[in-house]
Design a protein around this motif. Sequence first.
Motif, mmCIF file in Angstrom:
data_model
loop_
_atom_site.group_PDB
_atom_site.id
_atom_site.type_symbol
_atom_site.label_atom_id
_atom_site.label_comp_id
_atom_site.label_asym_id
_atom_site.label_seq_id
_atom_site.Cartn_x
_atom_site.Cartn_y
_atom_site.Cartn_z
ATOM 1 N N TYR A 14 0.833 -1.202 0.000
ATOM 2 C CA TYR A 14 0.000 0.000 0.000
ATOM 3 C C TYR A 14 0.867 1.251 0.000
ATOM 4 C CZ TYR A 14 -3.429 3.419 1.635
ATOM 5 O OH TYR A 14 -4.227 4.525 1.760
ATOM 6 N N LEU A 15 1.850 1.266 0.855
ATOM 7 C CA LEU A 15 2.749 2.420 0.929
ATOM 8 C C LEU A 15 3.533 2.603 -0.369
ATOM 9 C CD1 LEU A 15 4.053 1.938 4.576
ATOM 10 C CD2 LEU A 15 2.327 3.557 3.771
ATOM 11 N N ASP A 16 3.944 1.482 -0.981
ATOM 12 C CA ASP A 16 4.654 1.561 -2.258
ATOM 13 C C ASP A 16 3.762 2.105 -3.370
ATOM 14 O OD1 ASP A 16 6.981 0.621 -1.114
ATOM 15 O OD2 ASP A 16 6.675 -1.457 -1.773
ATOM 16 N N ARG A 44 -7.033 -10.362 -6.256
ATOM 17 C CA ARG A 44 -7.118 -10.476 -4.803
ATOM 18 C C ARG A 44 -8.567 -10.476 -4.304
ATOM 19 N NH1 ARG A 44 -2.641 -12.724 -3.028
ATOM 20 N NH2 ARG A 44 -0.840 -11.643 -3.833
ATOM 21 N N LEU A 45 -9.407 -9.648 -4.886
ATOM 22 C CA LEU A 45 -10.800 -9.563 -4.437
ATOM 23 C C LEU A 45 -11.618 -10.788 -4.822
ATOM 24 C CD1 LEU A 45 -11.549 -5.798 -5.065
ATOM 25 C CD2 LEU A 45 -11.255 -6.934 -2.863
ATOM 26 N N SER A 46 -11.148 -11.555 -5.785
ATOM 27 C CA SER A 46 -11.874 -12.765 -6.177
ATOM 28 C C SER A 46 -11.588 -13.937 -5.246
ATOM 29 C CB SER A 46 -11.519 -13.148 -7.615
ATOM 30 O OG SER A 46 -10.155 -13.513 -7.706
ATOM 31 N N ASP A 47 -10.636 -13.778 -4.337
ATOM 32 C CA ASP A 47 -10.298 -14.830 -3.380
ATOM 33 C C ASP A 47 -11.401 -14.953 -2.324
ATOM 34 O OD1 ASP A 47 -9.131 -16.642 -1.666
ATOM 35 O OD2 ASP A 47 -7.514 -15.317 -1.023
ATOM 36 N N PRO A 48 -12.048 -16.124 -2.224
ATOM 37 C CA PRO A 48 -13.141 -16.273 -1.245
ATOM 38 C C PRO A 48 -12.659 -16.279 0.211
ATOM 39 C CG PRO A 48 -12.766 -18.342 -2.401
ATOM 40 C CD PRO A 48 -11.867 -17.312 -3.033
ATOM 41 N N LYS A 49 -11.385 -16.525 0.445
ATOM 42 C CA LYS A 49 -10.851 -16.585 1.807
ATOM 43 C C LYS A 49 -10.147 -15.286 2.190
ATOM 44 C CE LYS A 49 -10.094 -21.501 1.267
ATOM 45 N NZ LYS A 49 -9.100 -22.536 1.041
ATOM 46 N N LEU A 50 -10.551 -14.192 1.593
ATOM 47 C CA LEU A 50 -9.903 -12.908 1.819
ATOM 48 C C LEU A 50 -10.147 -12.409 3.237
ATOM 49 C CD1 LEU A 50 -8.340 -10.553 0.522
ATOM 50 C CD2 LEU A 50 -10.531 -9.608 -0.167
ATOM 51 N N ASP A 51 -9.079 -12.044 3.912
ATOM 52 C CA ASP A 51 -9.131 -11.506 5.265
ATOM 53 C C ASP A 51 -9.796 -10.123 5.254
ATOM 54 O OD1 ASP A 51 -6.956 -9.715 7.231
ATOM 55 O OD2 ASP A 51 -8.151 -11.341 8.094
ATOM 56 N N GLU A 57 -7.989 -2.762 3.237
ATOM 57 C CA GLU A 57 -6.872 -2.130 2.530
ATOM 58 C C GLU A 57 -7.127 -2.081 1.022
ATOM 59 O OE1 GLU A 57 -2.380 -3.200 1.309
ATOM 60 O OE2 GLU A 57 -2.887 -3.540 3.412
ATOM 61 N N TYR A 58 -7.639 -3.162 0.455
ATOM 62 C CA TYR A 58 -7.900 -3.204 -0.980
ATOM 63 C C TYR A 58 -8.976 -2.192 -1.379
ATOM 64 C CZ TYR A 58 -5.136 -7.498 -0.983
ATOM 65 O OH TYR A 58 -4.128 -8.425 -0.838
ATOM 66 N N LYS A 92 -16.558 1.724 8.918
ATOM 67 C CA LYS A 92 -16.156 3.091 8.587
ATOM 68 C C LYS A 92 -15.537 3.156 7.188
ATOM 69 C CE LYS A 92 -12.813 5.056 11.012
ATOM 70 N NZ LYS A 92 -12.063 5.832 12.019
ATOM 71 N N VAL A 93 -14.632 2.247 6.915
ATOM 72 C CA VAL A 93 -13.994 2.215 5.597
ATOM 73 C C VAL A 93 -15.021 1.855 4.528
ATOM 74 C CG1 VAL A 93 -12.298 0.995 4.177
ATOM 75 C CG2 VAL A 93 -11.689 1.754 6.474
#
Length: 127
Positions: A14-16, A44-51, A57-58, A92-93
């Motif tokens: 994210y910072l990069d 990344r968003l298509s991953d069903p196990k996304l934290d 962050e995404y 909030k996000v």
Amino acid sequence: MAATQMAKFKSREYLDLVKSIGECKSKIEEDAIMKNEVVYLKKRLSDPKLDKGKLREYLLRLLYVELLGHDASFGHIHAVKLCSDPSLVNKKVAYLTTCLFLSENSELLILLMNTMKSDLHSDNYLV
């Protein structure tokens, strides 16, 4: 917020991303970074196990994509879904991103309104 404090809450990626956008010398260079970012976020968003923390962050990264004029509509549904999360930080996000993402003609507004209605009826006064 100092860079060291920000690093506690965001990943190095994210910072990069923020740094590389800020260092762009031309719109063409910026567009190339954003195209790569869109491909990365779709994967990344298509991953069903996304934290949930990563999802948060995404969604913030999707804000950069949208604000720089690129299509990020593939992530709008994720923002709406995160609005129903019990975590206040996630809410909030999620509400921030849906506010910026969705137009008044969006079909996702019905889902968002139902979530808002249940939040308003919640016993948790912080919601």
